[in-house]
Scaffold this active site. Structure first.
Site, mmCIF file in Angstrom:
data_model
loop_
_atom_site.group_PDB
_atom_site.id
_atom_site.type_symbol
_atom_site.label_atom_id
_atom_site.label_comp_id
_atom_site.label_asym_id
_atom_site.label_seq_id
_atom_site.Cartn_x
_atom_site.Cartn_y
_atom_site.Cartn_z
ATOM 1 C CG HIS A 239 36.813 30.088 38.585
ATOM 2 N ND1 HIS A 239 36.917 30.173 37.217
ATOM 3 C CD2 HIS A 239 36.605 31.361 39.003
ATOM 4 C CE1 HIS A 239 36.762 31.427 36.832
ATOM 5 N NE2 HIS A 239 36.563 32.165 37.904
ATOM 6 C CG HIS B 269 35.018 35.666 41.579
ATOM 7 N ND1 HIS B 269 36.072 36.374 41.039
ATOM 8 C CD2 HIS B 269 34.617 34.799 40.617
ATOM 9 C CE1 HIS B 269 36.276 35.961 39.789
ATOM 10 N NE2 HIS B 269 35.405 35.013 39.516
ATOM 11 C CG LEU B 270 36.323 33.410 48.476
ATOM 12 C CD1 LEU B 270 37.323 32.759 49.435
ATOM 13 C CD2 LEU B 270 34.933 32.843 48.708
ATOM 14 N NE ARG B 271 32.326 39.138 43.804
ATOM 15 C CZ ARG B 271 32.547 38.980 42.515
ATOM 16 N NH1 ARG B 271 33.749 39.234 42.013
ATOM 17 N NH2 ARG B 271 31.607 38.576 41.711
ATOM 18 C CG ASP C 122 38.468 34.799 36.646
ATOM 19 O OD1 ASP C 122 38.068 34.566 35.501
ATOM 20 O OD2 ASP C 122 37.728 34.791 37.638
ATOM 21 C CG ASP D 190 33.068 32.221 37.361
ATOM 22 O OD1 ASP D 190 33.612 32.958 38.208
ATOM 23 O OD2 ASP D 190 32.813 32.596 36.200
#
Lengths: 438, 349
Positions: free
Chosen positions: A67, A69-71, A158, A318
């Site tokens: 989980h 977030h690599l954006r 998500d 996350d």
């Protein structure tokens, strides 16, 4: 073709329950052999292997974070796939599952392939999770089969939940058919409008609208009910529900019951939810603002218990990078989330291994073997021969001081900045390549 | 602005180093500033010890009592910025008049007529005001906690003039001054000053920063605080605000125990979709003559304003002899003079 011999280390491999001094031989991108100390020297010499001295270190399968977030695409000022994977490598990770709430949303095979393109310069493996519904709008489910073919390992909206019963029902069926986990961010957004922290006395005093425990547990209970109905109907393949970042004792209890009932329900816990409580919000610290929010001490303790007793299947960060100017805003305006890749191992060692005496074998299971298994990442989370040569070398005894400015991540929104933590990652090897060295 | 403009205050040391030019002189702080927050700030009523509360009350008493010429130059040439993201009549005007009666220069920046409309952040707005020479910022903002952000990034003393649903500390101080004078108590307070006194705060507690600041202050002086209102506007967790606070749904019962009745407005702007049955609310929670004389004929009636006459309070009560509402407003001026002097005196009142 290149060989590496990692010798003198204490090897931990949860699937084989290996937890002792063993040498490890890597050839190209795969693990070749494990052997008693010194046993592999001759083979290594013959192959001209590079020798890595791991004396005093733990040698474990590379960590897997399901989980993050690599954006990218769209928010490269917060993080890129390159910077995020470098931060992951620094934290001992060799595989990351990135969430689809980018701009545009990863809801098509084209965008999934874009994420996986070598042009993104990922230094460790990236496994995209694709949107469960088109644009993550919660209305029409995406084409799970073709997303999987393009490389997606799961589906999720998500950041937003799939709220409608009918859509969730359909998503669980379609995901099961495609052989993917349906990954849910459990939040009843109808009752969290304007909320920015955990509901309760503290939120009341701070004048912030609160997210109730029920906003999380209600959705988890609803989802479990849908899984049970589909499972007991016996029609079609068994659905797999994976609950993201569980933060409340009540939701965890629902998952405990579901597991006892034999349903295929898995879940993750984020380090901040077992490290911190909503007390961290005092002074309106936006680095303590995330969704789900930091909860009460009882909830925090329940997350630790769940990790100890196996109700929680794995640890996931996350990792949610945000630019400085975004977090330097009024608390209610600031975006949710903190970075986590750099500190996850250390925080887990501190809380679970040191404070609660969890064996490192179990810790590595929670951070590597189990998450790889949940997402169906074959040949990861293990040091068995033929597995990918994803390896982390760390010193569990010494400490380091985390300076967020020195992280390769583009963001530094973390409440753990400046902390001295146990567990120093010395080297990360991704498919036979050294991608991080302390 | 040049450090030379800082010399007016008699008690303040001179020759401030250039680096600290934008800050007020700092003789000595009563409490060390928490993570870079200027000790002259007032962000929450909870940051003040009872000794500091007494000092502020004493200074307010002195300033209110003496002829205005005696303090007309106390803050001469000092620059204050009023930064208002929400509309206000009482608080803004009283801060402004308080500043002017101490000789300070004020400037008003509101969200409607400034670069805030163009998207400038609170941090940048604060830094801009500081660069223009503001030595103290009085902030009203619709987001809870925003004074903390401003204080942290500017290093200036920040006075919280109401932040979202969080606090309104100057209101609690002026309310305290009003209660003390109405009950014939000394303006120096201790843990027992309000022993035996019950204050009921009635209405929209959920959205009220006034209720929070009062409920966090009065019990420390020995008062019993009853929070009164319907479930929707008074959630059960309010009881944990401070030890000894009680909740009461029945307004009549609350009134029967009270020497002070503080009424609150329903904050339409913060209801966020909540539906209130106003007719029912009026029936159950309006303070009107019948109810007043039946249950609390001697109670001091207070209201922080703005009042909605005919909803939470009727005209006969608001304008009646037991009403301290105008006195509250007058006390606001005195308290705010004291807070401004304290802010620019490095936190000492």
């Amino acid at each position: 073709m290149k060989s590496i011999l990692i010798k003198g280390g204490h090897l931990i491999d949860p699937p084989s329950r290996t937890d002792r001094l063993r040498d490890l031989l890597i050839h190209d991108n795969k693990i070749v052999e494990l052997g008693d100390p010194g046993k592999l020297n001759a083979t290594a010499k013959k192959e001209g292997a590079e020798i890595i001295d791991a004396t005093g270190l733990i040698v474990a399968p590379g960590l897997v974070d399901i989980h993050v977030h690599l954006r990218e695409p769209g928010q490269g000022y917060k993080e890129t796939i390159e910077s995020g994977t470098k931060a992951g490598a620094m934290g001992g990770f060799t595989a990351l599952c990135c969430m689809p709430n980018t701009s545009p949303v990863v809801d098509s095979p084209e965008i999934t392939r874009w994420v996986l393109s070598p042009e993104r310069n990922a230094v460790i493996r990236v496994f995209p999770v694709a949107a469960a519904t088109r644009g993550s709008m919660g209305e029409a489910i995406t084409e799970y089969g073709s997303l999987k073919a393009a490389g997606a390992v799961g589906v999720s909206d998500d950041g937003k939940p799939v709220l409608q019963d009918a859509v969730m029902h359909q998503a669980l069926i379609a995901a099961a058919r495609a052989g993917l986990p349906m990954i849910q961010h459990a939040e009843n957004t109808k009752i969290t409008v304007g909320a920015s922290m955990n509901a309760g006395a503290r939120a009341f005093r701070l004048g912030l609208r609160g997210m109730s425990v029920e906003a999380e547990s209600g959705i988890v209970e609803r989802d479990i009910r849908l899984v049970r109905e589909l499972t007991t109907s016996g029609k079609g393949p068994r659905p797999h529900l994976h609950v993201q970042h569980v933060s409340t004792a009540k939701a965890m209890e629902a998952i405990r019951h579901a597991k006892r009932a034999g349903l295929h329900v898995t879940c993750e816990v984020a380090p901040h939810h077992f490290m911190l409580t909503d007390e961290a919000v005092e002074g309106y610290n936006t680095h303590a603002k995330m969704n789900p929010p930091l909860r009460s001490e009882a909830d925090r303790a329940a997350m630790v218990t769940a990790l100890l007793d196996g109700t929680a299947d794995c640890i996931a960060t996350d990792h949610a990078p945000h630019a400085v100017h975004e977090k330097e805003q009024e608390f209610e305006k600031a975006p949710n989330g903190i970075t986590g890749l750099e500190t996850a191992l250390s925080l887990s060692i501190k809380m679970l291994h040191h404070q609660h005496r969890m064996p490192l074998l179990r810790l590595i299971h929670l951070m590597s073997t189990a998450p790889a298994h949940i997402m169906g990442l074959r040949g990861r989370g293990t040091l068995a021969p033929e597995a990918f040569a994803d390896v982390v070398l760390f010193d569990p005894k010494s400490t380091w001081t985390f300076n967020a400015r020195n992280s390769p991540s583009k963001s530094r929104n973390t409440p753990f900045d400046g902390q001295t933590l146990p567990g120093v990652v010395k080297m990360t090897i991704s498919e036979g390549r050294v991608v991080y060295k302390a | 602005m040049s450090p030379a403009t800082k010399s007016a205050s008699k008690s303040a040391p001179k020759s401030v180093p250039k680096k600290a030019a934008a800050q007020a002189p700092q003789p000595k702080a009563t409490t060390p500033p928490a993570d870079g927050i200027h000790p002259g700030s007032l962000l929450s009523i909870t940051q003040l010890s009872l000794e500091e509360v007494s000092n502020i009350l004493a200074l307010a008493e002195r300033l209110a009592g003496e002829s205005s010429s005696k303090h007309a130059t106390l803050l001469e040439n000092r620059k204050l910025a009023l930064l208002f993201y929400e509309s206000s009549t009482r608080t803004r005007t009283s801060f402004e008049l308080a500043a002017k009666s101490l000789g300070a220069m004020t400037t008003l920046v509101s969200d409607k007529s400034s670069s805030i409309e163009k998207g400038e952040s609170l941090k940048d707005t604060g830094l801009t005001l500081r660069a223009l020479g503001a030595e103290c910022i009085i902030l009203r903002h619709n987001a809870s906690g925003s004074p903390y952000l401003l204080a942290k990034h500017t290093g200036l003393p920040v006075l919280n003039a109401g932040d979202g649903m969080h606090e309104h500390p100057s209101q609690a101080l002026l309310d305290l001054r009003t209660i003390l004078s109405r009950l014939g108590k000394k303006q120096a307070v201790t843990e027992t000053t309000l022993d035996g006194i019950t204050v009921c705060i009635t209405g929209d507690i959920l959205h009220s920063r006034v209720a929070r600041s009062n409920a966090l202050l009065l019990p420390r002086l020995g008062a019993k605080v009853i929070l009164c209102g319907p479930q929707q506007l008074l959630p059960p967790e309010a009881v944990d605000l401070y030890p000894g606070i009680t909740l009461e749904r029945d307004f009549d019962k609350a009134l029967q125990q009270s020497q002070v009745a503080m009424m609150l407005r329903i904050q339409k702007e913060r209801l966020a979709g909540m539906q209130i049955d106003l007719a029912d609310y009026q029936k159950q929670y309006q303070l009107h003559e019948d109810r007043y004389f039946k249950h609390a004929p001697n109670a001091v009636v207070m209201h922080p304003g703005p009042m909605i006459r005919g909803l939470e309070i009727t005209a006969d009560i608001a304008d009646g002899p037991s009403s301290a509402i105008e006195e509250q407003v007058r006390n606001g001026l005195a308290i705010r003079m004291a807070l401004l002097a304290r802010a620019l005196n490095g936190g000492a009142a």
